[in-house]
Scaffold this active site. Structure first.
Site, PDB file in Angstrom:
ATOM      1  N   HIS A 123       0.830  -1.204   0.000  1.00 40.18           N
ATOM      2  CA  HIS A 123       0.000   0.000   0.000  1.00 40.18           C
ATOM      3  C   HIS A 123       0.871   1.264   0.000  1.00 40.18           C
ATOM      4  CE1 HIS A 123      -3.562   2.467   1.222  1.00 40.18           C
ATOM      5  NE2 HIS A 123      -2.606   3.213   1.738  1.00 40.18           N
ATOM      6  N   GLU A 124       1.748   1.357   0.988  1.00 35.37           N
ATOM      7  CA  GLU A 124       2.564   2.573   1.097  1.00 35.37           C
ATOM      8  C   GLU A 124       3.496   2.717  -0.104  1.00 35.37           C
ATOM      9  OE1 GLU A 124       1.648   4.747   3.044  1.00 35.37           O
ATOM     10  OE2 GLU A 124       0.395   3.515   4.363  1.00 35.37           O
ATOM     11  N   HIS A 158       1.762   4.571  -2.852  1.00 36.38           N
ATOM     12  CA  HIS A 158       1.902   6.026  -2.712  1.00 36.38           C
ATOM     13  C   HIS A 158       3.288   6.467  -3.195  1.00 36.38           C
ATOM     14  CE1 HIS A 158      -1.777   6.814  -0.544  1.00 36.38           C
ATOM     15  NE2 HIS A 158      -1.453   6.071   0.506  1.00 36.38           N
ATOM     16  N   HIS A 204       3.492   6.704  -6.862  1.00 34.45           N
ATOM     17  CA  HIS A 204       2.769   7.897  -7.319  1.00 34.45           C
ATOM     18  C   HIS A 204       3.683   9.131  -7.207  1.00 34.45           C
ATOM     19  CE1 HIS A 204      -1.379  10.169  -7.050  1.00 34.45           C
ATOM     20  NE2 HIS A 204      -0.868  10.212  -8.263  1.00 34.45           N
TER      21      HIS A 204
HETATM   22 ZN   LIG Z   1      -2.737   5.253   1.965  1.00 35.46          ZN
END
Ligand SMILES: [Zn+2]
Length: 708
Positions: A498-499, A502, A505
């Site tokens: 998940h992290e 980011h 991105h």
């Molecule tokens: Zn998040």
């Protein structure tokens, strides 16, 4: 649901800076001996943590604000007619010192804090907030932005520049820059009153939650709790100078202990304490405050030219209108509530088999669903953890998936200074060898680290500024004893993916302007790349590449893999229903138009849930209106739907990959080029649809939650 990415760093040209702050005395302390004085000479402009002293932050932040202030004022005072270049682009270039200092400061106060840093943060936070307001109400500056904006049709700007103009102008207008002086006065008064009420709500709720703790002198009422939990309850009583046992309330409707408490009367009493915590008719009753807040917010929206608070808040979000968010939530209800009904049936069977003689109520749900879970979904954490050794998950799972999708490679760099020895740094390169970014990871729990997991940036990518990104991930995984392997749960594995989503991105950002770069997107979009990246954790070729026993190297047995997949489907009907119910309450309160009479919260809430088909006896909303702190006490008003919206996007996006051959370089490149590298350079709904070939739909989300 994962903690949303913490925005530790506000950056971009306008984030901080003010006309209010005097050219500070800190100037005297700020000179070449300060580590932030000059731009970093390290690769990727990495923060020089080997030179930065705790004492450097405050003078650098204050000098940075003063510097930005004079830069902004020079733009506002420019005698030449306003142009895109001398106003918008010039604003993008301001505040570099402040950016350097606050980025490093945000990272260390989150992950490695101490009393001095905390003191600085407390002192600087209100100054930074005032700076933001002062810039957006700088009439001279706004007049120049508006002058350029009025001429936008004749300027022939490229797409990203047009977007910058629109977003910047919109930010001013949404902050009230366009109002008459009389209206500005009313706006300031409303803002003040809203902020006071919101603070009062938070203070009351804190006390109400504390007072709402369950207290008992009868140990047998706690049957079902572990010895450790009972000892903790006794300690909680002691620290409150009370007799017996205390079970403090958590902020959600459901309370974790309800899953194990065997005495039904205890469960019911705890639930009642939770549900009515802020509705006791005493000094901590929040109902009058929230009714008034809803009214004031509606009036403020009207003043700013919007039909409701939600319309104002969603104006710059991907959903754009409350109607779109409402339509989305309506589409979730039938599947979610049907699944919750079938879960209730499973639970009722257990109750009946045990000759309970009652119908399942909210306070019974977790206790019996836990029994259903054990029978149907049991996953033994200690059996799976040996297959998830942290470094192996990172390099052969997280990095591997990114390599397979995007061709990027990772090289550890021991020469980049870090703020704590556990932090690791990797240089990330493109498939053709060109440098892409620095990636820092700080995974182990420490006492001086905030809880949860998050991503942030030390340096944001911008072609205008000439910077490549330097980003970091932080988590709180248990640190093993020296020379022992770090074995983590599958939940932690998912957090890493998940992290890192980011981080991608941020790292793939390829934009001109810093304020449109990377993760600087709307709240209902920003969790999309991260949640999307979670999908690769269970993707067969990725999973097989990392899920190997740390000692023997053998792959995880198929039945264990099956159990991990199965466990993710447990109780999803309940979980989704309680979330949608809370999101609906939020939206119903905030679509009230100005001039609506003061609402009676209980009646309003009941009606709102009934209207949206969410008034279910055994499945209450995750937060009741009177203790819904996201929407009354912090910034999530008309925004709670965003968690679910991002989930729709990530599942819908993953379905595109499945339809196009799954994990391939071609698919990854296309996603990177059309979404991950684009930051906020295009209207997000358009950007998404252009990549997806259509608008997102809820069906994939229902499928992945096992609700279809
Ligand atoms: Zn998040």
């Amino acid at each position: 649901m994962r903690k949303p990415m913490t925005t530790l760093i506000t950056s971009g040209a306008l984030a901080l800076g003010s006309a209010n702050t005097p050219a500070v005395s800190a100037d005297a302390k700020f000179g070449p001996s300060n580590a932030f004085y000059a731009p970093s000479t390290l690769p990727f402009h990495a923060p020089p943590f080997d030179k930065i002293k705790d004492e450097d932050y405050q003078p650098a932040i204050e000098a940075g604000m003063a510097e930005e202030l004079s830069e902004i004022q020079a733009i506002a005072d420019n005698p030449a007619p306003a142009t895109f270049e001398n106003t918008l682009v010039a604003m993008e270039k301001t505040g570099r010192l402040l950016q350097r200092a606050t980025a490093a400061f945000g990272a260390v106060t989150g992950a490695n804090t101490n009393p001095l840093l905390q003191k600085v943060r407390t002192e600087e936070a209100p100054k930074q907030a005032a700076h933001h307001d002062a810039i957006y109400l700088n009439a001279k500056l706004f007049a120049r932005v508006a002058a350029v904006y009025q001429r936008r049709a004749t300027l022939q700007l490229d797409g990203e520049s047009a977007r910058l103009l629109e977003v910047t102008y919109d930010n001013f207008v949404r902050s009230g820059a366009n109002l008459s002086e009389a209206d500005k006065t009313e706006l300031k008064k409303l803002n003040e009153e809203i902020s006071t009420l919101s603070n009062r709500f938070s203070t009351k709720l804190l006390d109400a939650t504390k007072d709402g703790a369950y207290v008992s002198t009868d140990k047998s009422a706690l049957a079902g709790l572990s010895d450790a939990q009972i000892t903790a309850a006794a300690h909680a009583a002691e620290s409150r100078k009370q007799e017996g046992y205390v079970l403090p309330l958590q902020n959600t409707t459901q309370q974790p202990d309800l899953a194990s408490l065997r005495v039904r009367a205890t469960r019911e009493a705890i639930f009642e304490k939770s549900w009515n915590r802020a509705e006791r008719g005493d000094a901590n009753d929040t109902r009058d405050d929230i009714a008034r807040l809803a009214q004031l917010r509606a009036r403020r929206a009207q003043l700013l030219g919007y039909p409701s608070h939600a319309a104002w808040k969603l104006g710059d979000q991907m959903a754009k209108t409350p109607e779109a968010a409402l339509k989305f939530m309506d589409a979730l209800v039938p599947g979610a509530s049907a699944k919750a009904a079938s879960e209730a049936k499973d639970i009722q069977e257990v109750i009946d088999t045990q000759k309970g003689g009652f119908t399942v109520q909210p306070w019974d749900w977790d206790f019996y669903s836990e029994q259903v879970r054990k029978a149907k979904y049991d996953l033994d954490e200690s059996a799976v953890k040996p297959y998830f050794e942290l470094n192996n998950v990172l390099e052969n799972g997280v990095f591997y998936a990114a390599n397979q999708l995007y061709g990027i490679t990772f090289q550890e760099r021991k020469d980049i200074p870090v703020y704590e020895p556990d932090v690791r740094v990797f240089e990330v390169s493109n498939a053709d060898g060109r440098p892409l970014a620095l990636f820092y990871c700080d995974y182990f729990k420490r006492d001086n680290k905030q809880g949860g997991a998050w991503m942030g940036s030390f340096v944001e990518q911008s072609k205008l500024i000439g910077t490549l990104p330097a980003v970091y991930n932080v988590a709180n995984f248990p640190k093993p004893a020296p020379s022992q392997p770090a074995l983590i749960s599958f939940t932690d594995v998912t957090t890493m993916f998940h992290e890192f989503g980011h981080a991608l991105h941020g790292m793939f950002s390829n934009t001109e302007y810093p304020s449109l770069s990377g993760t600087a997107t709307a709240r209902d979009f920003v969790e999309f790349p991260s949640q999307f990246n979670e999908h690769w954790a269970l993707y067969p070729s990725v999973f097989a590449h990392y899920a190997k026993h740390y000692r023997t190297g053998t792959p995880m047995p198929a039945d264990l893999v099956g159990k991990i997949k199965n466990a993710s489907r447990f109780n999803q009907g309940y979980k989704l229903t309680e979330l949608v119910a809370a999101a609906q309450l939020d939206m119903q309160w905030h679509t009230l138009p100005a001039g609506t009479p003061l609402q009676q919260p209980d009646a309003f809430e009941k009606q709102a849930l009934e209207k949206t088909h969410l008034l279910l006896s055994a499945v209450p909303p995750r937060y009741r209106s009177s203790y819904f702190s996201h929407i009354w006490g912090s910034g999530y008003s008309a925004g709670y739907y965003a968690y679910l919206w991002s989930e729709m996007l990530d599942d819908d996006a993953y379905e595109w990959f499945e339809e196009h051959g799954g994990l391939t370089r071609a698919n990854g490149e296309r996603f990177r080029a059309m979404v991950l590298s684009r930051g906020n350079t295009e209207e997000l709904a358009k950007m998404y649809a252009a990549w997806r070939g259509k608008n997102p739909s809820v069906e994939p989300m229902m499928k992945y939650r096992g609700l279809q």
